[in-house]
Design a protein around this motif. Structure first.
Motif, PDB file in Angstrom:
ATOM      1  N   GLU A  38       0.845  -1.196   0.000  1.00  0.00           N
ATOM      2  CA  GLU A  38       0.000   0.000   0.000  1.00  0.00           C
ATOM      3  C   GLU A  38       0.880   1.245   0.000  1.00  0.00           C
ATOM      4  OE1 GLU A  38      -3.184  -0.359   3.236  1.00  0.00           O
ATOM      5  OE2 GLU A  38      -1.659  -1.829   3.834  1.00  0.00           O
ATOM      6  N   THR A  39       0.449   2.263  -0.725  1.00  0.00           N
ATOM      7  CA  THR A  39       1.071   3.577  -0.631  1.00  0.00           C
ATOM      8  C   THR A  39       0.312   4.369   0.420  1.00  0.00           C
ATOM      9  OG1 THR A  39       1.785   3.568  -2.942  1.00  0.00           O
ATOM     10  CG2 THR A  39       1.647   5.701  -1.847  1.00  0.00           C
ATOM     11  N   LEU A  40       0.977   4.668   1.535  1.00  0.00           N
ATOM     12  CA  LEU A  40       0.316   5.371   2.635  1.00  0.00           C
ATOM     13  C   LEU A  40       0.306   6.872   2.431  1.00  0.00           C
ATOM     14  CD1 LEU A  40       1.536   3.450   5.814  1.00  0.00           C
ATOM     15  CD2 LEU A  40      -0.539   3.101   4.459  1.00  0.00           C
ATOM     16  N   LEU A  41       1.388   7.411   1.898  1.00  0.00           N
ATOM     17  CA  LEU A  41       1.409   8.847   1.615  1.00  0.00           C
ATOM     18  C   LEU A  41       2.485   9.151   0.586  1.00  0.00           C
ATOM     19  CD1 LEU A  41       4.042  10.443   3.019  1.00  0.00           C
ATOM     20  CD2 LEU A  41       2.723  10.094   5.087  1.00  0.00           C
ATOM     21  N   ILE A  42       2.317  10.266  -0.077  1.00  0.00           N
ATOM     22  CA  ILE A  42       3.317  10.837  -0.973  1.00  0.00           C
ATOM     23  C   ILE A  42       3.478  12.299  -0.588  1.00  0.00           C
ATOM     24  CG2 ILE A  42       3.874  11.495  -3.350  1.00  0.00           C
ATOM     25  CD1 ILE A  42       2.286   9.076  -4.305  1.00  0.00           C
ATOM     26  N   ASP A  43       4.713  12.727  -0.395  1.00  0.00           N
ATOM     27  CA  ASP A  43       4.983  14.126  -0.100  1.00  0.00           C
ATOM     28  C   ASP A  43       5.839  14.709  -1.209  1.00  0.00           C
ATOM     29  OD1 ASP A  43       5.084  16.551   1.572  1.00  0.00           O
ATOM     30  OD2 ASP A  43       7.214  16.044   1.693  1.00  0.00           O
ATOM     31  N   SER A  44       5.408  15.807  -1.769  1.00  0.00           N
ATOM     32  CA  SER A  44       6.117  16.424  -2.887  1.00  0.00           C
ATOM     33  C   SER A  44       7.434  17.049  -2.461  1.00  0.00           C
ATOM     34  CB  SER A  44       5.233  17.506  -3.517  1.00  0.00           C
ATOM     35  OG  SER A  44       5.012  18.555  -2.581  1.00  0.00           O
ATOM     36  N   GLY A  45       7.623  17.208  -1.156  1.00  0.00           N
ATOM     37  CA  GLY A  45       8.795  17.885  -0.628  1.00  0.00           C
ATOM     38  C   GLY A  45       8.439  19.121   0.163  1.00  0.00           C
ATOM     39  N   ARG A  46       7.195  19.506   0.164  1.00  0.00           N
ATOM     40  CA  ARG A  46       6.769  20.707   0.898  1.00  0.00           C
ATOM     41  C   ARG A  46       6.710  20.451   2.400  1.00  0.00           C
ATOM     42  NH1 ARG A  46       4.734  24.765  -2.264  1.00  0.00           N
ATOM     43  NH2 ARG A  46       4.431  24.240  -4.455  1.00  0.00           N
ATOM     44  N   LEU A  47       6.378  19.232   2.803  1.00  0.00           N
ATOM     45  CA  LEU A  47       6.249  18.921   4.223  1.00  0.00           C
ATOM     46  C   LEU A  47       7.575  18.488   4.830  1.00  0.00           C
ATOM     47  CD1 LEU A  47       4.370  18.525   6.687  1.00  0.00           C
ATOM     48  CD2 LEU A  47       4.038  16.165   5.915  1.00  0.00           C
ATOM     49  N   MET A  48       8.320  17.625   4.132  1.00  0.00           N
ATOM     50  CA  MET A  48       9.570  17.096   4.668  1.00  0.00           C
ATOM     51  C   MET A  48      10.632  17.069   3.575  1.00  0.00           C
ATOM     52  SD  MET A  48       8.307  13.134   5.112  1.00  0.00           S
ATOM     53  CE  MET A  48       6.516  13.269   4.940  1.00  0.00           C
ATOM     54  N   PRO A  49      11.853  17.488   3.878  1.00  0.00           N
ATOM     55  CA  PRO A  49      12.927  17.527   2.877  1.00  0.00           C
ATOM     56  C   PRO A  49      13.569  16.162   2.683  1.00  0.00           C
ATOM     57  CG  PRO A  49      13.730  18.357   4.954  1.00  0.00           C
ATOM     58  CD  PRO A  49      12.279  18.028   5.162  1.00  0.00           C
ATOM     59  N   THR A  50      12.807  15.242   2.140  1.00  0.00           N
ATOM     60  CA  THR A  50      13.137  13.819   1.983  1.00  0.00           C
ATOM     61  C   THR A  50      13.077  13.115   3.329  1.00  0.00           C
ATOM     62  OG1 THR A  50      15.552  13.854   2.277  1.00  0.00           O
ATOM     63  CG2 THR A  50      14.704  14.355   0.090  1.00  0.00           C
ATOM     64  N   ALA A  51      12.598  11.898   3.330  1.00  0.00           N
ATOM     65  CA  ALA A  51      12.475  11.105   4.552  1.00  0.00           C
ATOM     66  C   ALA A  51      13.252   9.812   4.399  1.00  0.00           C
ATOM     67  CB  ALA A  51      11.007  10.810   4.845  1.00  0.00           C
ATOM     68  N   THR A  52      13.789   9.307   5.524  1.00  0.00           N
ATOM     69  CA  THR A  52      14.570   8.073   5.467  1.00  0.00           C
ATOM     70  C   THR A  52      14.082   7.009   6.440  1.00  0.00           C
ATOM     71  OG1 THR A  52      16.177   9.090   6.982  1.00  0.00           O
ATOM     72  CG2 THR A  52      16.676   9.190   4.625  1.00  0.00           C
ATOM     73  N   ILE A  53      13.128   7.334   7.324  1.00  0.00           N
ATOM     74  CA  ILE A  53      12.610   6.346   8.262  1.00  0.00           C
ATOM     75  C   ILE A  53      11.197   6.739   8.685  1.00  0.00           C
ATOM     76  CG2 ILE A  53      13.661   7.551  10.206  1.00  0.00           C
ATOM     77  CD1 ILE A  53      13.010   3.736   9.963  1.00  0.00           C
ATOM     78  N   ALA A  54      10.333   5.750   8.826  1.00  0.00           N
ATOM     79  CA  ALA A  54       8.983   5.959   9.361  1.00  0.00           C
ATOM     80  C   ALA A  54       8.702   4.834  10.344  1.00  0.00           C
ATOM     81  CB  ALA A  54       7.944   5.970   8.240  1.00  0.00           C
ATOM     82  N   ALA A  55       8.191   5.175  11.524  1.00  0.00           N
ATOM     83  CA  ALA A  55       7.963   4.182  12.572  1.00  0.00           C
ATOM     84  C   ALA A  55       6.630   4.441  13.255  1.00  0.00           C
ATOM     85  CB  ALA A  55       9.093   4.215  13.599  1.00  0.00           C
ATOM     86  N   VAL A  56       5.925   3.357  13.591  1.00  0.00           N
ATOM     87  CA  VAL A  56       4.622   3.448  14.248  1.00  0.00           C
ATOM     88  C   VAL A  56       4.826   3.525  15.759  1.00  0.00           C
ATOM     89  CG1 VAL A  56       2.399   2.331  14.607  1.00  0.00           C
ATOM     90  CG2 VAL A  56       3.550   2.126  12.390  1.00  0.00           C
ATOM     91  N   GLN A  57       4.241   4.536  16.378  1.00  0.00           N
ATOM     92  CA  GLN A  57       4.296   4.678  17.830  1.00  0.00           C
ATOM     93  C   GLN A  57       2.891   4.509  18.411  1.00  0.00           C
ATOM     94  OE1 GLN A  57       5.143   8.585  19.606  1.00  0.00           O
ATOM     95  NE2 GLN A  57       6.359   7.589  21.197  1.00  0.00           N
ATOM     96  N   ARG A  58       2.774   3.598  19.377  1.00  0.00           N
ATOM     97  CA  ARG A  58       1.519   3.396  20.112  1.00  0.00           C
ATOM     98  C   ARG A  58       1.824   3.505  21.599  1.00  0.00           C
ATOM     99  NH1 ARG A  58       1.532  -0.798  16.342  1.00  0.00           N
ATOM    100  NH2 ARG A  58      -0.065  -0.618  14.697  1.00  0.00           N
ATOM    101  N   ARG A  59       1.146   4.439  22.269  1.00  0.00           N
ATOM    102  CA  ARG A  59       1.399   4.628  23.694  1.00  0.00           C
ATOM    103  C   ARG A  59       0.220   5.360  24.342  1.00  0.00           C
ATOM    104  NH1 ARG A  59       5.357   4.927  27.732  1.00  0.00           N
ATOM    105  NH2 ARG A  59       5.287   6.841  28.972  1.00  0.00           N
ATOM    106  N   ASN A  60      -0.302   4.791  25.419  1.00  0.00           N
ATOM    107  CA  ASN A  60      -1.383   5.417  26.188  1.00  0.00           C
ATOM    108  C   ASN A  60      -2.560   5.843  25.307  1.00  0.00           C
ATOM    109  OD1 ASN A  60       0.072   5.096  28.581  1.00  0.00           O
ATOM    110  ND2 ASN A  60       1.070   7.099  28.368  1.00  0.00           N
TER     111      ASN A  60
END
Length: 362
Positions: A318-340
């Motif tokens: 699945e493609t979860l998101l696409i960013d053209s570069g306006r939000l983040m200047p390239t990304a290298t890691i994405a991690a799911v955080q679950r807490r409280n």
């Protein structure tokens, strides 16, 4: 086919528009989530040293490098605390870590009999030789204690790491030649000369898997090892043997993006993969983050779900998101955080000065 895919990797002639980023806001390079507490551990540091190990042939003034890298802990309310790197002196006194600490990828091993007993393993780009620095940490304390810094001729270009015990690990060596014309030739021709190295319990090194096109991110789920390949874009799947060798099983090919780091969701077993959309613009930004390239580089985030919870059956992608570069200047890691009761996605970048937090993407 080779030329066609190489052209697609450049992103030339393509315009990307942001998709599914409305819940994302800006707040390090690598992120590890504690499966027991949901706390996020972040490897953070200054951008200049990272420019050097990303572009080793560029001129770099080491005399101005005074800031060491840091490890931070992030909770669900965006509160940060730092874990200080320490070492023991010859007389047993605890002192600040005296070696260079220039962080790249890292991983954490949790003692299966005591989850508060944690071992941190960092890819450490020290000036004289790349290394893996290992620290012990007790959850709830504000420091980690240096155990050993490991170097080997087989550990010549480490990128990321998977900890398999307090001493053993897998690490990706992204290329054979780290400098000069041979590095450029092998990179531009996409010759698969990277490998995964294994260090066993007794400290011996061996090559676990060979002939990989710029192996980058690496993660472990059960007996399966997943490796992101940049110049042969996709995620390669290996089965880990008791002796540490990796048996190639399959791969999930990427056709229009280049993967970087991977993250395993400990709750679902799904693989999260950040990838670059325009490699040329990404390289320009990595060389000089002040360049106005972020709006054209682009990032894609993919989620790979093993069918029937077994990678031997292939993956649903699945493609979860696409960013053209306006939000983040390239990304290298994405991690799911679950807490409280909070569930969100944390996205970081090797040359980014902030995190991106997405609340509804997953």
């Amino acid at each position: 086919m080779y030329l066609s895919q190489s052209f697609r990797m450049t992103g030339l002639g393509k315009t990307y528009y942001s998709v599914n980023t409305t819940s994302c806001t800006q707040i390090g390079h690598d992120i590890i989530i504690d499966p027991h507490t949901g706390l996020a551990y972040l490897a953070c540091g200054s951008l200049k040293p990272r420019q050097h190990w990303l572009n080793p042939d560029d001129t770099y003034d080491f005399s101005h490098e005074s800031q060491t890298d840091h490890i931070y802990v992030l909770n669900e309310n965006d509160d940060y605390t730092e874990i200080r790197a320490m070492e023991l002196s010859s007389n047993g006194k605890m002192l600040p870590f005296s070696q260079v600490l220039r962080l790249h990828g890292f991983d954490i091993y949790w003692n299966p009999k005591d989850s508060d007993d944690m071992t941190f393993m960092f890819v450490n780009h020290q000036l004289e030789h790349a290394a893996v620095s290992i620290f012990s940490h007790r959850r709830g304390t504000d420091y980690m204690l240096h155990v050993e810094t490991v170097k080997s001729g087989l550990l010549h270009s480490p990128n990321n790491i998977v900890a398999t015990s307090k001493r053993s690990f897998y690490a990706t060596n992204d290329m054979k030649y780290t400098r000069g014309i041979m590095r450029e030739i092998y990179m531009n021709l996409r010759i698969p000369n990277g490998h995964v190295v294994y260090r066993n319990e007794t400290g011996e090194f061996s090559i676990a898997a060979n002939h990989i096109g710029y192996p980058n991110g690496i993660v472990k789920s059960g007996d399966w090892i997943y490796v992101a390949s940049c110049t042969d874009p996709g995620v390669q799947v290996y089965n880990a043997s008791p002796d540490g060798s990796l048996k190639y099983h399959s791969r999930n090919r990427y056709w229009d993006s280049i993967p970087d780091n991977l993250h395993v969701d400990y709750l679902t077993g799904q693989i999260y993969s950040t990838s670059f959309l325009k490699v040329g613009q990404t390289h320009r930004f990595f060389r000089n983050p002040s360049l106005d390239t972020t709006e054209t580089a682009g990032t894609k985030l993919l989620r790979l779900t093993p069918r029937s919870n077994d990678p031997r059956n292939g993956f649903d992608v699945e493609t979860l998101l696409i960013d053209s570069g306006r939000l983040m200047p390239t990304a290298t890691i994405a991690a799911v955080q679950r807490r409280n009761g909070v569930q969100r996605l944390l996205i970081g970048g090797v040359m980014s000065s902030s995190l991106v937090v997405c609340k509804t993407v997953i």
